[in-house]
Design a protein around this motif. Structure first.
Motif, PDB file in Angstrom:
ATOM      1  N   LEU A   1      -6.587  10.365  13.307  1.00 52.42           N
ATOM      2  CA  LEU A   1      -7.585  10.825  12.468  1.00 52.42           C
ATOM      3  C   LEU A   1      -8.575   9.658  11.849  1.00 52.42           C
ATOM      4  N   ASP A   2      -8.207   8.551  11.414  1.00 50.94           N
ATOM      5  CA  ASP A   2      -9.223   7.637  10.962  1.00 50.94           C
ATOM      6  C   ASP A   2     -10.223   7.046  11.915  1.00 50.94           C
ATOM      7  N   GLN A   3      -9.762   6.524  13.248  1.00 49.67           N
ATOM      8  CA  GLN A   3     -10.233   6.085  14.371  1.00 49.67           C
ATOM      9  C   GLN A   3     -10.027   6.745  15.586  1.00 49.67           C
ATOM     10  N   PRO A   4     -10.631   7.979  15.832  1.00 47.73           N
ATOM     11  CA  PRO A   4     -10.069   8.862  17.228  1.00 47.73           C
ATOM     12  C   PRO A   4     -10.915   7.902  18.264  1.00 47.73           C
TER      13      PRO A   4
ATOM     14  N   PRO B   1      -2.658  21.627  12.183  1.00 45.49           N
ATOM     15  CA  PRO B   1      -3.117  23.173  12.021  1.00 45.49           C
ATOM     16  C   PRO B   1      -4.503  23.300  12.638  1.00 45.49           C
ATOM     17  N   LYS B   2      -5.210  22.375  13.302  1.00 46.61           N
ATOM     18  CA  LYS B   2      -6.354  22.412  14.108  1.00 46.61           C
ATOM     19  C   LYS B   2      -6.578  21.600  14.930  1.00 46.61           C
ATOM     20  N   TRP B   3      -7.289  21.527  16.154  1.00 45.95           N
ATOM     21  CA  TRP B   3      -7.651  20.540  17.029  1.00 45.95           C
ATOM     22  C   TRP B   3      -8.393  19.543  16.214  1.00 45.95           C
ATOM     23  N   ILE B   4      -8.239  18.553  16.942  1.00 42.80           N
ATOM     24  CA  ILE B   4      -8.887  17.232  16.383  1.00 42.80           C
ATOM     25  C   ILE B   4      -9.793  16.592  17.409  1.00 42.80           C
ATOM     26  N   PRO B   5     -10.593  15.708  16.945  1.00 45.58           N
ATOM     27  CA  PRO B   5     -11.665  14.991  17.671  1.00 45.58           C
ATOM     28  C   PRO B   5     -10.851  14.331  18.834  1.00 45.58           C
ATOM     29  N   PHE B   6      -9.709  13.281  18.374  1.00 51.80           N
ATOM     30  CA  PHE B   6      -9.216  12.483  19.012  1.00 51.80           C
ATOM     31  C   PHE B   6      -8.717  13.117  20.332  1.00 51.80           C
ATOM     32  N   LEU B   7      -8.313  14.268  20.374  1.00 50.38           N
ATOM     33  CA  LEU B   7      -7.789  15.187  21.610  1.00 50.38           C
ATOM     34  C   LEU B   7      -9.139  15.390  22.537  1.00 50.38           C
ATOM     35  N   ASP B   8     -10.306  15.691  21.941  1.00 49.34           N
ATOM     36  CA  ASP B   8     -11.494  15.807  22.907  1.00 49.34           C
ATOM     37  C   ASP B   8     -11.524  14.421  23.631  1.00 49.34           C
ATOM     38  N   ARG B   9     -11.486  13.445  22.821  1.00 48.04           N
ATOM     39  CA  ARG B   9     -11.870  12.248  23.546  1.00 48.04           C
ATOM     40  C   ARG B   9     -10.786  11.890  24.912  1.00 48.04           C
TER      41      ARG B   9
ATOM     42  N   LYS C   1      -9.579  -0.818  10.271  1.00 47.84           N
ATOM     43  CA  LYS C   1     -10.244   0.304   9.433  1.00 47.84           C
ATOM     44  C   LYS C   1      -9.449   1.747   9.692  1.00 47.84           C
ATOM     45  N   ALA C   2      -7.892   1.557   9.783  1.00 41.95           N
ATOM     46  CA  ALA C   2      -7.024   2.582  10.020  1.00 41.95           C
ATOM     47  C   ALA C   2      -6.084   2.604   9.256  1.00 41.95           C
ATOM     48  N   GLY C   3      -5.588   3.840   8.708  1.00 45.74           N
ATOM     49  CA  GLY C   3      -4.316   4.046   7.957  1.00 45.74           C
ATOM     50  C   GLY C   3      -3.027   4.401   8.921  1.00 45.74           C
ATOM     51  N   HIS C   4      -2.052   5.255   8.482  1.00 45.67           N
ATOM     52  CA  HIS C   4      -1.144   5.628   9.349  1.00 45.67           C
ATOM     53  C   HIS C   4      -1.271   6.413  10.457  1.00 45.67           C
ATOM     54  N   LEU C   5      -2.179   7.695  10.006  1.00 41.60           N
ATOM     55  CA  LEU C   5      -2.660   8.374  11.211  1.00 41.60           C
ATOM     56  C   LEU C   5      -3.989   8.056  11.832  1.00 41.60           C
ATOM     57  N   VAL C   6      -3.652   7.008  12.748  1.00 41.59           N
ATOM     58  CA  VAL C   6      -5.064   6.146  13.428  1.00 41.59           C
ATOM     59  C   VAL C   6      -5.731   7.509  14.020  1.00 41.59           C
TER      60      VAL C   6
END
Length: 257
Positions: A243-246, A34-42, A236-241
């Motif tokens: 989000l957890d570790q971008p 629903p929103k842009w996430i930091p992982f995509l910025d990297r 230190k990451a779950g299923h949606l890595v």
């Protein structure tokens, strides 16, 4: 971040873009974006990142026109064709990974490399693997199942002030229903039987704390596909890595791509 629309099977699909250079496509995981996430910025720091929504996910319609896996595969191919020309790298997370695998098996020339994060679609009998579809839906049940840092999934799905509450809830339910249409009830698409057609170099990733997709699923996929592949786990990451570790995830993908 740039935004445009394309059409798939007569319905609108949102496409986000950021950055310049060689194209790389990202298909979002459970629930969509629903929103842009930091992982995509990297990722966008060194290449053109293209993020199309799948039908029923936030930003796209038409999931109710798609029933079985062949319908969804055709729609995914149409979206990828509209998103970019020429060869590209494809990243897919979670429930999008099965569709990326089907697309890679059919478009071996266009999809140059494949990165899968916690891929669904491979059935595993191990009792310790949690069945996502058996969980009670709700804002408190999903975050701890999907992320080692549940607050990050909760923040992604925090309702904006300018969005109607009912519309936001409908969007959440629709995204879950969309993935269930091709994965429920066994989470088995039969891709292992078609793995011989997947010849692209492939990076298989999972979080060390992923409770939904055990490492054995990645090992089965690795054994079934024909191209060179590498399995890596992100601490230190779950299923949606993503989000957890971008930062860590983007670093691994940049080295591979």
């Amino acid at each position: 971040m740039r935004s445009r629309k394309l059409r798939c099977n007569g319905a609108e699909v949102r496409v986000w873009e950021q950055g310049d250079g060689e194209p790389i496509v990202f298909l979002a995981g459970f629930g969509g974006l629903p929103k842009w996430i930091p992982f995509l910025d990297r990722l966008a720091e060194s290449r053109r990142v293209i993020v199309p929504s799948l039908p029923g996910f936030p930003g796209a319609e038409g999931h109710d026109r798609l029933d079985d896996l062949s319908d969804w595969t055709a729609a995914t191919l149409e979206i990828l064709e509209g998103a970019t020309d020429g060869p590209f790298g494809l990243i897919a997370s979670s429930v999008s990974a099965p569709l990326a695998l089907e697309a890679a098996a059919m478009q071996r020339q266009r999809i140059a490399k494949l990165v899968l994060i916690g891929p669904f679609g491979i059935h595993d009998e191990r009792p310790e693997a949690i069945d996502l579809w058996a969980q009670r839906p709700g804002p408190k049940s999903y975050p701890p199942l999907l992320c080692a840092r549940p607050e990050r999934f909760a923040a992604l799905w925090q309702q904006p002030d300018d969005v109607d509450e009912i519309e936001w809830q409908v969007m959440e339910i629709r995204a879950r229903e969309a993935a269930a249409r091709y994965l429920w009830p066994l989470n088995d698409t039969g891709i292992l039987k078609r793995g011989y057609r997947i010849t692209q170099p492939m990076l298989l990733l999972r979080g060390t704390e992923d409770e939904l997709v055990p490492r054995t699923c990645l090992e089965k996929l690795n054994a079934a596909t024909a191209g060179e592949s590498l399995i890596q786990e992100v601490a230190k990451a779950g299923h949606l890595v993503e989000l957890d570790q971008p930062e860590a995830l983007a670093g691994l993908i940049n080295q591979f791509i």
